[in-house]
Design an enzyme around this catalytic site. Structure first.
Site, PDB file in Angstrom:
ATOM      1  N   SER A   1      43.788  12.773 -67.874  1.00 36.84           N
ATOM      2  CA  SER A   1      42.622  13.146 -68.686  1.00 36.84           C
ATOM      3  C   SER A   1      41.375  12.610 -67.999  1.00 36.84           C
ATOM      4  O   SER A   1      41.479  11.685 -67.174  1.00 36.84           O
ATOM      5  CB  SER A   1      42.743  12.502 -70.069  1.00 36.84           C
ATOM      6  OG  SER A   1      41.536  12.647 -70.804  1.00 36.84           O
TER       7      SER A   1
ATOM      8  N   TYR B   1      43.652   5.260 -76.201  1.00 37.16           N
ATOM      9  CA  TYR B   1      43.966   6.505 -75.480  1.00 37.16           C
ATOM     10  C   TYR B   1      43.531   6.382 -74.020  1.00 37.16           C
ATOM     11  O   TYR B   1      44.289   6.734 -73.107  1.00 37.16           O
ATOM     12  CB  TYR B   1      43.262   7.682 -76.168  1.00 37.16           C
ATOM     13  CG  TYR B   1      43.526   9.022 -75.510  1.00 37.16           C
ATOM     14  CD1 TYR B   1      44.782   9.607 -75.567  1.00 37.16           C
ATOM     15  CD2 TYR B   1      42.517   9.704 -74.837  1.00 37.16           C
ATOM     16  CE1 TYR B   1      45.045  10.834 -74.963  1.00 37.16           C
ATOM     17  CE2 TYR B   1      42.757  10.936 -74.232  1.00 37.16           C
ATOM     18  CZ  TYR B   1      44.024  11.493 -74.296  1.00 37.16           C
ATOM     19  OH  TYR B   1      44.267  12.711 -73.697  1.00 37.16           O
TER      20      TYR B   1
HETATM   21  N1  LIG Z   1      43.498  18.942 -75.267  1.00 38.28           N
HETATM   22  C1  LIG Z   1      42.708  18.216 -74.541  1.00 38.28           C
HETATM   23  O1  LIG Z   1      41.487  18.353 -74.613  1.00 38.28           O
HETATM   24  C2  LIG Z   1      43.260  17.212 -73.574  1.00 38.28           C
HETATM   25  C3  LIG Z   1      42.386  16.608 -72.680  1.00 38.28           C
HETATM   26  C4  LIG Z   1      42.872  15.701 -71.760  1.00 38.28           C
HETATM   27  C5  LIG Z   1      44.218  15.418 -71.718  1.00 38.28           C
HETATM   28  N2  LIG Z   1      45.051  16.006 -72.602  1.00 38.28           N
HETATM   29  C6  LIG Z   1      46.472  15.667 -72.495  1.00 38.28           C
HETATM   30  O2  LIG Z   1      47.228  16.855 -72.513  1.00 38.28           O
HETATM   31  C7  LIG Z   1      48.542  16.574 -72.964  1.00 38.28           C
HETATM   32  C8  LIG Z   1      48.930  17.603 -74.014  1.00 38.28           C
HETATM   33  O3  LIG Z   1      48.135  17.406 -75.161  1.00 38.28           O
HETATM   34  P1  LIG Z   1      47.483  18.590 -75.987  1.00 38.28           P
HETATM   35  O4  LIG Z   1      46.016  18.343 -75.992  1.00 38.28           O
HETATM   36  O5  LIG Z   1      47.994  19.892 -75.549  1.00 38.28           O
HETATM   37  O6  LIG Z   1      47.967  18.187 -77.466  1.00 38.28           O
HETATM   38  P2  LIG Z   1      49.044  18.795 -78.457  1.00 38.28           P
HETATM   39  O7  LIG Z   1      48.779  20.215 -78.755  1.00 38.28           O
HETATM   40  O8  LIG Z   1      49.063  17.841 -79.607  1.00 38.28           O
HETATM   41  O9  LIG Z   1      50.392  18.680 -77.643  1.00 38.28           O
HETATM   42  C9  LIG Z   1      51.039  17.449 -77.478  1.00 38.28           C
HETATM   43  C10 LIG Z   1      52.481  17.698 -77.183  1.00 38.28           C
HETATM   44  O10 LIG Z   1      53.131  16.435 -76.964  1.00 38.28           O
HETATM   45  C11 LIG Z   1      54.272  16.395 -77.788  1.00 38.28           C
HETATM   46  N3  LIG Z   1      54.675  15.036 -78.136  1.00 38.28           N
HETATM   47  C12 LIG Z   1      54.055  14.114 -78.890  1.00 38.28           C
HETATM   48  N4  LIG Z   1      54.790  13.008 -78.985  1.00 38.28           N
HETATM   49  C13 LIG Z   1      55.921  13.227 -78.256  1.00 38.28           C
HETATM   50  C14 LIG Z   1      57.071  12.468 -77.954  1.00 38.28           C
HETATM   51  N5  LIG Z   1      57.255  11.240 -78.432  1.00 38.28           N
HETATM   52  N6  LIG Z   1      58.013  13.035 -77.154  1.00 38.28           N
HETATM   53  C15 LIG Z   1      57.872  14.282 -76.687  1.00 38.28           C
HETATM   54  N7  LIG Z   1      56.820  15.060 -76.956  1.00 38.28           N
HETATM   55  C16 LIG Z   1      55.855  14.533 -77.736  1.00 38.28           C
HETATM   56  C17 LIG Z   1      53.917  17.200 -79.019  1.00 38.28           C
HETATM   57  O11 LIG Z   1      55.087  17.545 -79.685  1.00 38.28           O
HETATM   58  P3  LIG Z   1      55.194  17.623 -81.302  1.00 38.28           P
HETATM   59  O12 LIG Z   1      54.635  18.978 -81.644  1.00 38.28           O
HETATM   60  O13 LIG Z   1      56.636  17.465 -81.571  1.00 38.28           O
HETATM   61  O14 LIG Z   1      54.364  16.490 -81.839  1.00 38.28           O
HETATM   62  C18 LIG Z   1      53.205  18.369 -78.351  1.00 38.28           C
HETATM   63  O15 LIG Z   1      54.132  19.267 -77.838  1.00 38.28           O
HETATM   64  C19 LIG Z   1      48.515  15.139 -73.488  1.00 38.28           C
HETATM   65  O16 LIG Z   1      49.047  14.276 -72.499  1.00 38.28           O
HETATM   66  C20 LIG Z   1      47.037  14.880 -73.665  1.00 38.28           C
HETATM   67  O17 LIG Z   1      46.716  13.527 -73.590  1.00 38.28           O
HETATM   68  C21 LIG Z   1      44.609  16.899 -73.531  1.00 38.28           C
END
Ligand SMILES: NC(=O)c1ccc[n+]([C@@H]2O[C@H](COP(=O)([O-])OP(=O)(O)OC[C@H]3O[C@@H](n4cnc5c(N)ncnc54)[C@H](OP(=O)(O)O)[C@@H]3O)[C@@H](O)[C@H]2O)c1
Length: 320
Positions: free
Chosen positions: A161, A174
């Protein structure tokens, strides 16, 4: 005449039969098997969809039955129950992938959660949850799948991130977890390179996903349900309400960067992907500030010219 007709028919049928086989062989040859953790929503789902649409075979990690079922509906996708905090599920996933016999070319460490709030307010439990998913998770999963990746001279891409560079007030836990992934990537990339494995990190800015809604759930809804008294920051969060991040862009360009990280011959170590100039300026500005802070007022400081020379060299590395 009869034999000419037979010849034409056999050529046509040979083409009809052989062509799909040849196409399937092409796809098969180029098809890579890739594991994506946290594939149920957001960035992980988009990456899964894009990899599968490009003809690759995706092992899509998810936790809930309905997500596992939905992922299985996507052609070229096989869902795998995988909570990155549960070692027995990781071991079972390794056993499944090994038994499938495709090997494993790629691992996308995507699963992640966000704990927000002032550092001094964060409970040990929430802090552990943050680190368990975002730091121990990729560490455990990578360690478990590394032998398969090394065997196929593959790639390991982690979703970091811009929070791996910036760390504003209220986002400490975070940001700590994402800073850890920067160090993880640097060390692992250097260690894996001699083994023919490419390791890199994709660092998104703000994109649409469920991450804020999940954070609200944990930091407000679940605490209220459990009768836990909310901190001031959590009360403020409660007043603002759950954030569905619908104001942000879909994570298409993040997925594009993951494709480059996984397949580009000249792949980079870091792929920062942000939706606007402001987030780029914020992040690069922070990296430069940190460089200046490290350098200033110590016996071995570089002067301005020295710093510019370093910058020039970093921008135009000498390749042997
Ligand atoms: N969106 C952004 O703006 C952004 C920016 C920078 C970085 N990121 C990074 O991108 C990645 C994906 O996040 P996202 O933004 O797409 O959020 P998201 O839609 O909430 O997706 C998160 C995913 O991680 C899974 N997860 C959570 N806890 C878990 C566990 N203990 N074991 C396995 N899977 C688990 C969730 O599954 P469940 O549905 O079962 O909870 C979901 O599939 C993360 O690493 C986040 O930090 C996102």
């Amino acid at each position: 005449m009869k034999s000419l007709k037979w010849l034409v028919l056999s050529i046509i049928s040979a083409v009809l039969v052989v062509a799909p086989v040849a196409m399937a062989a092409d796809v098969q040859e180029d098809q890579k098997a890739i594991l994506v953790t946290g594939a149920s929503s957001g960035i992980g789902l988009k990456v899964t969809q894009d990899l599968a649409a490009a003809g690759h075979f995706v092992y899509a990690g998810a936790r809930k039955e309905k997500d596992l079922k939905a992922l299985n509906e996507i052609p070229n996708v096989q869902s795998i129950r995988l909570d990155v905090t549960v070692q027995s599920e990781i071991d079972a996933a390794v056993a499944i992938v090994t038994a499938e016999g495709r090997g494993l070319y790629g691992l996308v460490n995507n699963a992640g959660v966000a704990i927000v709030g002032p550092m001094m307010d964060v409970s040990d439990d929430d802090f552990h949850f943050q680190m368990n998913v975002n730091v121990y998770g990729p560490f455990r999963v990578t360690k478990a799948f590394a032998p398969l990746i090394v065997a196929s001279q593959g790639r390991i891409t982690t979703i970091g991130s811009i929070a791996g560079t910036v760390s504003p007030a209220g986002l400490g836990p975070y940001c700590m977890s994402k800073h850890a992934m920067e160090a993880f990537t640097d060390a692992l990339a250097a260690e894996m390179e001699p083994q023919g494995v490419v390791v890199n990190i994709v660092e998104p800015g703000n994109y649409k996903s469920k991450i804020s809604a999940s954070a609200f759930n944990r930091m407000v809804t679940e605490k209220v349900a459990a009768g836990v008294e909310l901190t001031e920051a959590q009360k403020a969060m409660q007043d603002r309400g759950s954030n569905d991040r619908s104001q942000f862009k879909d994570p298409d360009e993040v997925s594009d960067a993951v494709m480059l990280a996984l397949f580009d011959e000249n792949s980079k170590l870091r792929y920062m992907v942000v939706p606007n100039q402001g987030e780029a300026a914020f992040t690069i500005g922070k990296a430069v500030q940190e460089l200046v802070q490290l350098n200033e007022d110590q016996p071995y400081s570089y002067d301005r010219e020295g710093l510019i020379k370093l910058l020039d060299e970093a921008m135009n590395p000498v390749t042997e």
